[in-house]
Motif scaffolding. Structure first.
Motif, PDB file in Angstrom:
ATOM      1  N   SER A   1       0.832  -1.206   0.000  1.00 48.40           N
ATOM      2  CA  SER A   1       0.000   0.000   0.000  1.00 48.40           C
ATOM      3  C   SER A   1       0.869   1.260   0.000  1.00 48.40           C
ATOM      4  O   SER A   1       0.604   2.216  -0.738  1.00 48.40           O
ATOM      5  N   GLN A   2       1.924   1.260   0.825  1.00 52.56           N
ATOM      6  CA  GLN A   2       2.851   2.398   0.852  1.00 52.56           C
ATOM      7  C   GLN A   2       3.524   2.582  -0.502  1.00 52.56           C
ATOM      8  O   GLN A   2       3.706   3.714  -0.959  1.00 52.56           O
TER       9      GLN A   2
ATOM     10  N   ILE B   1      11.434   0.160   0.211  1.00 50.74           N
ATOM     11  CA  ILE B   1      10.237  -0.690   0.242  1.00 50.74           C
ATOM     12  C   ILE B   1      10.273  -1.699  -0.892  1.00 50.74           C
ATOM     13  O   ILE B   1       9.962  -2.875  -0.695  1.00 50.74           O
ATOM     14  N   GLU B   2      10.670  -1.263  -2.073  1.00 47.86           N
ATOM     15  CA  GLU B   2      10.782  -2.201  -3.200  1.00 47.86           C
ATOM     16  C   GLU B   2      11.769  -3.313  -2.886  1.00 47.86           C
ATOM     17  O   GLU B   2      11.517  -4.482  -3.207  1.00 47.86           O
TER      18      GLU B   2
ATOM     19  N   ILE C   1      11.396  10.701  -0.942  1.00 47.60           N
ATOM     20  CA  ILE C   1      10.351   9.816  -1.484  1.00 47.60           C
ATOM     21  C   ILE C   1      10.994   8.679  -2.280  1.00 47.60           C
ATOM     22  O   ILE C   1      10.640   7.513  -2.120  1.00 47.60           O
ATOM     23  N   LEU C   2      11.939   9.002  -3.134  1.00 50.04           N
ATOM     24  CA  LEU C   2      12.589   7.983  -3.959  1.00 50.04           C
ATOM     25  C   LEU C   2      13.409   6.999  -3.125  1.00 50.04           C
ATOM     26  O   LEU C   2      13.440   5.801  -3.418  1.00 50.04           O
ATOM     27  N   LYS C   3      14.035   7.494  -2.078  1.00 50.02           N
ATOM     28  CA  LYS C   3      14.801   6.619  -1.189  1.00 50.02           C
ATOM     29  C   LYS C   3      13.863   5.657  -0.454  1.00 50.02           C
ATOM     30  O   LYS C   3      14.130   4.458  -0.379  1.00 50.02           O
ATOM     31  N   GLU C   4      12.773   6.185   0.069  1.00 48.78           N
ATOM     32  CA  GLU C   4      11.799   5.344   0.772  1.00 48.78           C
ATOM     33  C   GLU C   4      11.194   4.307  -0.177  1.00 48.78           C
ATOM     34  O   GLU C   4      11.036   3.137   0.176  1.00 48.78           O
TER      35      GLU C   4
ATOM     36  N   LEU D   1       3.590   5.844  -2.853  1.00 49.57           N
ATOM     37  CA  LEU D   1       4.854   6.453  -3.279  1.00 49.57           C
ATOM     38  C   LEU D   1       4.953   6.515  -4.799  1.00 49.57           C
ATOM     39  O   LEU D   1       5.470   7.494  -5.348  1.00 49.57           O
ATOM     40  N   ASN D   2       4.449   5.504  -5.476  1.00 48.63           N
ATOM     41  CA  ASN D   2       4.432   5.537  -6.945  1.00 48.63           C
ATOM     42  C   ASN D   2       3.547   6.672  -7.440  1.00 48.63           C
ATOM     43  O   ASN D   2       3.864   7.330  -8.442  1.00 48.63           O
ATOM     44  N   ASP D   3       2.437   6.922  -6.732  1.00 48.41           N
ATOM     45  CA  ASP D   3       1.578   8.056  -7.081  1.00 48.41           C
ATOM     46  C   ASP D   3       2.311   9.378  -6.907  1.00 48.41           C
ATOM     47  O   ASP D   3       2.202  10.277  -7.745  1.00 48.41           O
TER      48      ASP D   3
END
Length: 123
Positions: free
Chosen positions: A12-13, A43-44, A36-39, A17-19
């Motif tokens: 879900s996160q 997660i990925e 945002i990109l680091k987070e 983040l993709n949005d």
């Protein structure tokens, strides 16, 4: 490990983040964009590690069933070795998941001075 690793929450996160990443105004605030990109990357990586462990477990389960059916002792020994390595990977993954707060990904240094305050003469 469910209390530490919630796959549904991570997925879900990742969607959120993709949005954010799809927003054309993302780079208006460079620091926020990098965060945002680091987070997103973290997660990925967690999801990919989890999926890899699940796939390895499933493969070994299938091989184990086949080796037992065929009574193949050599394959059984190989599978047990693979499973022991997989257990180590799972334990490492569990430890990684324990460190899931914002600052847990940062490096840190601990300096211990053994001379300071460890001994006191009580005469």
């Amino acid at each position: 490990m469910r209390g530490v690793f919630d796959l549904d929450k991570l997925r879900s996160q990742l969607i959120k983040l993709n949005d954010f990443c799809a927003d054309e105004n993302l780079w208006n605030d460079k620091n926020h964009a990098q965060k945002i990109l680091k987070e997103k990357s973290i997660i990925e990586q967690k999801i990919q590690n989890y999926d890899n462990l699940v796939a390895k477990f499933s493969d070994n389960k299938t091989y184990l069933e086949l080796a037992e059916k065929e009574n193949d002792n050599d394959l059984l020994q190989d599978i047990f070795l693979e499973i022991s390595q997989l257990l180590k990977q799972i334990k490492n993954f569990e430890i990684e998941c324990l460190f899931s707060k914002e600052n847990d990904i940062n490096n840190s240094f601990l300096d211990i001075n053994a001379e300071a305050g460890l001994y006191r003469d009580w005469e």
